[in-house]
Design an enzyme around this catalytic site. Structure first.
Site, PDB file in Angstrom:
ATOM      1  CG  HIS A 289     -13.048  13.252   8.111  1.00  0.00           C
ATOM      2  ND1 HIS A 289     -14.274  13.527   7.551  1.00  0.00           N
ATOM      3  CD2 HIS A 289     -12.345  12.585   7.167  1.00  0.00           C
ATOM      4  CE1 HIS A 289     -14.295  13.047   6.311  1.00  0.00           C
ATOM      5  NE2 HIS A 289     -13.134  12.479   6.063  1.00  0.00           N
ATOM      6  CD  GLU A 293     -14.661   8.205   6.303  1.00  0.00           C
ATOM      7  OE1 GLU A 293     -14.741   7.080   5.760  1.00  0.00           O
ATOM      8  OE2 GLU A 293     -15.620   9.003   6.354  1.00  0.00           O
ATOM      9  CE  LYS A 296     -17.282   5.888   7.948  1.00  0.00           C
ATOM     10  NZ  LYS A 296     -17.934   6.632   6.912  1.00  0.00           N
TER      11      LYS A 296
HETATM   12  P1  ADP Z   1     -15.238   2.756   1.288  1.00  0.00           P
HETATM   13  O1  ADP Z   1     -15.134   2.414   2.735  1.00  0.00           O
HETATM   14  O2  ADP Z   1     -16.343   3.703   0.984  1.00  0.00           O
HETATM   15  O3  ADP Z   1     -15.266   1.545   0.396  1.00  0.00           O
HETATM   16  P2  ADP Z   1     -12.525   3.576   1.641  1.00  0.00           P
HETATM   17  O4  ADP Z   1     -11.647   4.533   0.899  1.00  0.00           O
HETATM   18  O5  ADP Z   1     -12.718   3.841   3.087  1.00  0.00           O
HETATM   19  O6  ADP Z   1     -13.909   3.562   0.889  1.00  0.00           O
HETATM   20  O7  ADP Z   1     -11.946   2.120   1.472  1.00  0.00           O
HETATM   21  C1  ADP Z   1     -11.737   1.592   0.175  1.00  0.00           C
HETATM   22  C2  ADP Z   1     -11.700   0.085   0.185  1.00  0.00           C
HETATM   23  O8  ADP Z   1     -10.519  -0.344   0.854  1.00  0.00           O
HETATM   24  C3  ADP Z   1     -12.829  -0.597   0.906  1.00  0.00           C
HETATM   25  O9  ADP Z   1     -13.976  -0.723   0.090  1.00  0.00           O
HETATM   26  C4  ADP Z   1     -12.215  -1.938   1.253  1.00  0.00           C
HETATM   27  O10 ADP Z   1     -12.287  -2.805   0.156  1.00  0.00           O
HETATM   28  C5  ADP Z   1     -10.756  -1.615   1.474  1.00  0.00           C
HETATM   29  N1  ADP Z   1     -10.427  -1.485   2.906  1.00  0.00           N
HETATM   30  C6  ADP Z   1     -10.240  -0.335   3.593  1.00  0.00           C
HETATM   31  N2  ADP Z   1      -9.947  -0.564   4.887  1.00  0.00           N
HETATM   32  C7  ADP Z   1      -9.955  -1.912   5.037  1.00  0.00           C
HETATM   33  C8  ADP Z   1      -9.727  -2.797   6.156  1.00  0.00           C
HETATM   34  N3  ADP Z   1      -9.444  -2.323   7.370  1.00  0.00           N
HETATM   35  N4  ADP Z   1      -9.798  -4.126   5.911  1.00  0.00           N
HETATM   36  C9  ADP Z   1     -10.089  -4.607   4.693  1.00  0.00           C
HETATM   37  N5  ADP Z   1     -10.321  -3.835   3.614  1.00  0.00           N
HETATM   38  C10 ADP Z   1     -10.261  -2.510   3.772  1.00  0.00           C
HETATM   39 MG    MG Z   2     -14.461   3.597   4.224  1.00  0.00          MG
END
Ligand code: ADP
Ligand code: MG
Length: 420
Positions: A289, A293, A296
């Site tokens: 999990h 995440e 992705k």
């Molecule tokens: P989601 O993917 O559904 O938006 P997450 O909690 O996984 O929710 O991530 C929240 C936000 O954090 C994302 O929408 C993005 O803006 C930012 N984020 C997370 N990981 C990255 C990354 N590797 N690079 C750039 N922005 C990121």
């Molecule tokens: Mg996410």
């Protein structure tokens, strides 16, 4: 509390005053290694005492949320599931043990260093008058004191089986809790014209989801001890979790979702730097999990920075380090990073820069059927999973370049369960 009686409400508030008892990964493995009916009986009894306390505490908390959040229809819905499950558990009939057996069990499981429990269990009907030894030692001690081999009547096996069914039913009832509670938060935000939840609500959600993981681990373990019989597994815990294999699986799944979502011929490449035979004790589904995440997020950042029509993308790199205390997994991408001001926000529930996904509790039935992005739960929930077994998740970002996520997993596996 709507359709529930005052008597039940009082009982819940009474139970909620009792302390919860944590169980570490190692304790669970030690205890469940040879799940005889006697071991299962003891575990059933532990779970039947412990879960009502944990559920009751959540009900009380859901009842007393700040700024009218408790009145949001979806929050009430979630609370009612907790009440129903509490009721199922305290009304579940206890097994009747014949008198001669009681003394045999007592002797077989006599703890060497018995300590008197200060308080009795909140449920008078769980008095264990027939097996009073359960009250002579603290619960977590009881939990892993093996019972030895005693011949048990077939009623015990039936009790264990029926109780596991009751637990499975509860687990299924609570499947849509994350999405339903998220809906409740949305109702609240819409009402108050808020875009971001405050720290009080944020810390409630952290506690709530952390507790939910604990409850589901207890249930999952109790059910799996009776149904799952795979080598290297004790219940849902794999004593030789192969990080490499789980990571490869997460890579394949995240890449597939990414290709599907953006209509790509091939998702950005993900390289894995990890000893292939690295093994440690963990719950593989939790590990999958968290990696899924993180991957992705990195894939999305990379594809959105270069565009879905790009000829190629900078690869995402997974590096695994083995320490004495921790196994650390770093996921690095060159997806442009996150601004320093936005970084704290990524840990808040429902924060997303993706187009919001419709919240359909029926769709997101399992913990793992997740969309590409847009739910805003990926990072905060993954951090709960990491912390649950004593690990952590951290993000370091270089705005304009990329992000490094550090997933620390505690390899000692005896860290105490966090009990919010
Ligand atoms: P989601 O993917 O559904 O938006 P997450 O909690 O996984 O929710 O991530 C929240 C936000 O954090 C994302 O929408 C993005 O803006 C930012 N984020 C997370 N990981 C990255 C990354 N590797 N690079 C750039 N922005 C990121
Ligand atoms: Mg996410």
């Amino acid at each position: 509390m709507g359709a529930f009686t005052k008597q039940l409400t009082d009982k819940i508030y009474h139970f909620a005053k009792f302390p919860q008892t944590g169980v570490s990964l190692r304790q669970m493995v030690k205890f469940g290694q040879h799940p005889s009916q006697g071991v299962l009986l003891k575990a059933s009894q532990f779970v039947s005492e412990e879960l009502p306390i944990r559920l009751a505490r959540r009900v009380v908390e859901l009842d007393n949320l700040p700024h009218n959040l408790s009145q949001m229809p979806s929050v009430v819905k979630v609370k009612n599931w907790y009440i129903e499950s509490f009721k199922d558990l305290i009304e579940f009939p206890k097994p009747r043990l014949p008198a001669d057996l009681k003394s045999k069990i007592k002797d077989a499981s006599k703890p060497t260093d018995a300590v008197q429990l200060p308080a009795s269990h909140p449920n008078p009907s769980v008095s264990y008058s027939n097996t009073s030894k359960f009250h002579s030692v603290p619960m977590n001690h009881r939990f892993y004191t093996p019972m030895g081999d005693i011949d048990l009547p077939p009623e015990i096996a039936k009790y264990n089986k029926d109780f596991a069914k009751c637990l499975e039913n509860i687990k299924r009832r609570h499947d849509p809790v994350v999405t339903t509670l998220a809906q409740g938060i949305n109702e609240f935000k819409a009402l108050r014209h808020k875009t971001i939840i405050d720290t009080e609500v944020q810390s409630f959600l952290d506690r709530f989801y952390m507790s939910r993981i604990g409850i589901r681990v207890l249930i999952g373990q109790q059910v799996a001890l009776q149904t799952k019989n795979e080598p290297d597994y004790v219940g849902i815990i794999c004593t030789r979790t192969k990080l490499y294999d789980i990571a490869m699986e997460a890579i394949a799944n995240a890449s597939f979702i990414c290709e599907d979502y953006y209509g790509l011929f091939a998702a950005p490449k993900i390289t894995l730097h990890c000893r292939e035979d690295l093994e440690f004790m963990y719950i593989p589904s939790h590990l999958h999990h968290m990696l899924f995440e993180l991957l992705k997020n990195s894939l999305r950042a990379t594809v959105e920075l270069y565009g879905p029509d790009a000829d190629n993308y900078p690869p995402i790199k997974i590096v695994v380090a083995e320490g004495q205390e921790d196994i650390t997994i770093k996921v690095s991408d060159e997806g442009g990073g996150i601004s320093r001001s936005a970084l704290p926000m990524v840990w808040t529930y429902m924060y997303t820069t993706a187009e919001a996904q419709p919240l359909d509790p029926d769709f997101n039935q399992t913990d793992f059927k997740a969309p590409m992005a847009g739910f805003g739960y990926g990072l905060p929930i993954s951090r709960c999973y990491a912390r649950y077994f004593g690990g952590d998740l951290k993000l370091i970002s270089m705005e304009g370049y990329g992000t490094d996520a550090y997933l620390h997993l505690c390899r000692l596996s005896d860290s105490a369960e966090p009990l919010p």
